[in-house]
Design a protein around this motif. Structure first.
Motif, PDB file in Angstrom:
ATOM      1  N   ASP A 167       0.870  -1.173   0.000  1.00 56.81           N
ATOM      2  CA  ASP A 167       0.000   0.000   0.000  1.00 56.81           C
ATOM      3  C   ASP A 167       0.905   1.220   0.000  1.00 56.81           C
ATOM      4  OD1 ASP A 167      -2.279   1.532   0.016  1.00 56.81           O
ATOM      5  OD2 ASP A 167      -2.814   1.110   2.080  1.00 56.81           O
ATOM      6  N   SER A 168       0.371   2.347  -0.415  1.00 57.92           N
ATOM      7  CA  SER A 168       1.176   3.562  -0.453  1.00 57.92           C
ATOM      8  C   SER A 168       0.388   4.735   0.118  1.00 57.92           C
ATOM      9  CB  SER A 168       1.613   3.873  -1.891  1.00 57.92           C
ATOM     10  OG  SER A 168       0.485   4.111  -2.702  1.00 57.92           O
ATOM     11  N   ALA A 169       1.122   5.728   0.580  1.00 57.71           N
ATOM     12  CA  ALA A 169       0.507   6.953   1.108  1.00 57.71           C
ATOM     13  C   ALA A 169       1.415   8.126   0.770  1.00 57.71           C
ATOM     14  CB  ALA A 169       0.316   6.851   2.615  1.00 57.71           C
ATOM     15  N   ARG A 170       0.818   9.269   0.511  1.00 49.44           N
ATOM     16  CA  ARG A 170       1.576  10.501   0.262  1.00 49.44           C
ATOM     17  C   ARG A 170       1.912  11.157   1.585  1.00 49.44           C
ATOM     18  NH1 ARG A 170       3.635  11.865  -4.490  1.00 49.44           N
ATOM     19  NH2 ARG A 170       3.061  14.030  -4.266  1.00 49.44           N
ATOM     20  N   VAL A 171       3.091  11.746   1.661  1.00 51.35           N
ATOM     21  CA  VAL A 171       3.507  12.479   2.853  1.00 51.35           C
ATOM     22  C   VAL A 171       3.061  13.929   2.685  1.00 51.35           C
ATOM     23  CG1 VAL A 171       5.455  13.210   4.259  1.00 51.35           C
ATOM     24  CG2 VAL A 171       5.468  10.936   3.209  1.00 51.35           C
ATOM     25  N   ASN A 172       2.226  14.406   3.598  1.00 44.84           N
ATOM     26  CA  ASN A 172       1.738  15.780   3.589  1.00 44.84           C
ATOM     27  C   ASN A 172       2.046  16.417   4.938  1.00 44.84           C
ATOM     28  OD1 ASN A 172       0.509  15.890   0.953  1.00 44.84           O
ATOM     29  ND2 ASN A 172      -1.033  14.500   1.755  1.00 44.84           N
ATOM     30  N   ASN A 173       2.740  17.535   4.901  1.00 41.85           N
ATOM     31  CA  ASN A 173       3.130  18.226   6.128  1.00 41.85           C
ATOM     32  C   ASN A 173       3.867  17.302   7.091  1.00 41.85           C
ATOM     33  OD1 ASN A 173       1.975  20.699   5.325  1.00 41.85           O
ATOM     34  ND2 ASN A 173      -0.040  19.949   5.954  1.00 41.85           N
ATOM     35  N   GLY A 174       4.678  16.395   6.539  1.00 43.16           N
ATOM     36  CA  GLY A 174       5.477  15.482   7.345  1.00 43.16           C
ATOM     37  C   GLY A 174       4.705  14.322   7.947  1.00 43.16           C
ATOM     38  N   LYS A 175       3.428  14.132   7.560  1.00 40.76           N
ATOM     39  CA  LYS A 175       2.612  13.071   8.146  1.00 40.76           C
ATOM     40  C   LYS A 175       2.108  12.125   7.059  1.00 40.76           C
ATOM     41  CE  LYS A 175       1.080  16.005  11.891  1.00 40.76           C
ATOM     42  NZ  LYS A 175      -0.043  16.552  12.641  1.00 40.76           N
ATOM     43  N   PHE A 176       1.923  10.863   7.446  1.00 36.15           N
ATOM     44  CA  PHE A 176       1.334   9.877   6.542  1.00 36.15           C
ATOM     45  C   PHE A 176       0.406   8.969   7.332  1.00 36.15           C
ATOM     46  CE2 PHE A 176       5.225   8.017   8.140  1.00 36.15           C
ATOM     47  CZ  PHE A 176       4.857   6.722   8.466  1.00 36.15           C
ATOM     48  N   SER A 177      -0.486   8.276   6.615  1.00 38.70           N
ATOM     49  CA  SER A 177      -1.461   7.405   7.267  1.00 38.70           C
ATOM     50  C   SER A 177      -1.853   6.276   6.318  1.00 38.70           C
ATOM     51  CB  SER A 177      -2.699   8.224   7.646  1.00 38.70           C
ATOM     52  OG  SER A 177      -3.689   7.403   8.183  1.00 38.70           O
ATOM     53  N   PHE A 178      -1.950   5.065   6.866  1.00 41.17           N
ATOM     54  CA  PHE A 178      -2.450   3.898   6.140  1.00 41.17           C
ATOM     55  C   PHE A 178      -3.700   3.411   6.857  1.00 41.17           C
ATOM     56  CE2 PHE A 178       2.107   3.797   5.303  1.00 41.17           C
ATOM     57  CZ  PHE A 178       2.144   3.592   3.931  1.00 41.17           C
ATOM     58  N   ASN A 179      -4.771   3.154   6.118  1.00 44.27           N
ATOM     59  CA  ASN A 179      -6.002   2.583   6.661  1.00 44.27           C
ATOM     60  C   ASN A 179      -6.299   1.308   5.881  1.00 44.27           C
ATOM     61  OD1 ASN A 179      -6.980   4.602   8.645  1.00 44.27           O
ATOM     62  ND2 ASN A 179      -6.848   5.927   6.856  1.00 44.27           N
ATOM     63  N   LEU A 180      -6.215   0.183   6.559  1.00 40.40           N
ATOM     64  CA  LEU A 180      -6.370  -1.114   5.909  1.00 40.40           C
ATOM     65  C   LEU A 180      -7.412  -1.960   6.642  1.00 40.40           C
ATOM     66  CD1 LEU A 180      -2.558  -1.884   5.972  1.00 40.40           C
ATOM     67  CD2 LEU A 180      -3.783  -0.982   4.016  1.00 40.40           C
ATOM     68  N   LYS A 181      -7.851  -3.019   5.999  1.00 41.11           N
ATOM     69  CA  LYS A 181      -8.676  -4.037   6.646  1.00 41.11           C
ATOM     70  C   LYS A 181      -8.076  -5.382   6.288  1.00 41.11           C
ATOM     71  CE  LYS A 181     -13.078  -1.673   6.757  1.00 41.11           C
ATOM     72  NZ  LYS A 181     -14.455  -1.670   6.304  1.00 41.11           N
ATOM     73  N   THR A 182      -8.109  -6.300   7.236  1.00 45.22           N
ATOM     74  CA  THR A 182      -7.592  -7.637   6.999  1.00 45.22           C
ATOM     75  C   THR A 182      -8.524  -8.649   7.651  1.00 45.22           C
ATOM     76  OG1 THR A 182      -5.684  -9.107   7.233  1.00 45.22           O
ATOM     77  CG2 THR A 182      -6.074  -7.561   9.018  1.00 45.22           C
ATOM     78  N   VAL A 183      -8.508  -9.878   7.178  1.00 38.85           N
ATOM     79  CA  VAL A 183      -9.320 -10.931   7.782  1.00 38.85           C
ATOM     80  C   VAL A 183      -8.519 -11.721   8.809  1.00 38.85           C
ATOM     81  CG1 VAL A 183     -10.916 -11.142   5.835  1.00 38.85           C
ATOM     82  CG2 VAL A 183      -8.831 -12.524   5.882  1.00 38.85           C
TER      83      VAL A 183
END
Length: 64
Positions: A43-59
């Protein structure tokens, strides 16, 4: 009287939220890579204002 086939119970999902900060990486992309059951998950996320976030779901509960 014939019985209706039962629907399988829906798989339970586990929400995952990973947040972080990084310096000197503004506007770039950061990646999360995980291997489970011989499957590669990225998964990938852009860094904005030095912050990043991943939101995932798994079984399956797991470590990332």
């Amino acid at each position: 009287m014939a019985q209706k086939p039962q629907k399988p119970a829906p798989e339970k999902t586990f929400p995952i939220k990973i947040e972080g900060t990084i310096s000197n990486y503004q506007g770039k992309t950061i990646y999360l890579h995980h291997r489970w059951d011989d499957k590669d998950i990225t998964d990938s996320a852009r860094v904005n204002n030095g912050k990043f976030s991943f939101n995932l779901k798994t079984v399956d509960p797991n470590m990332y």
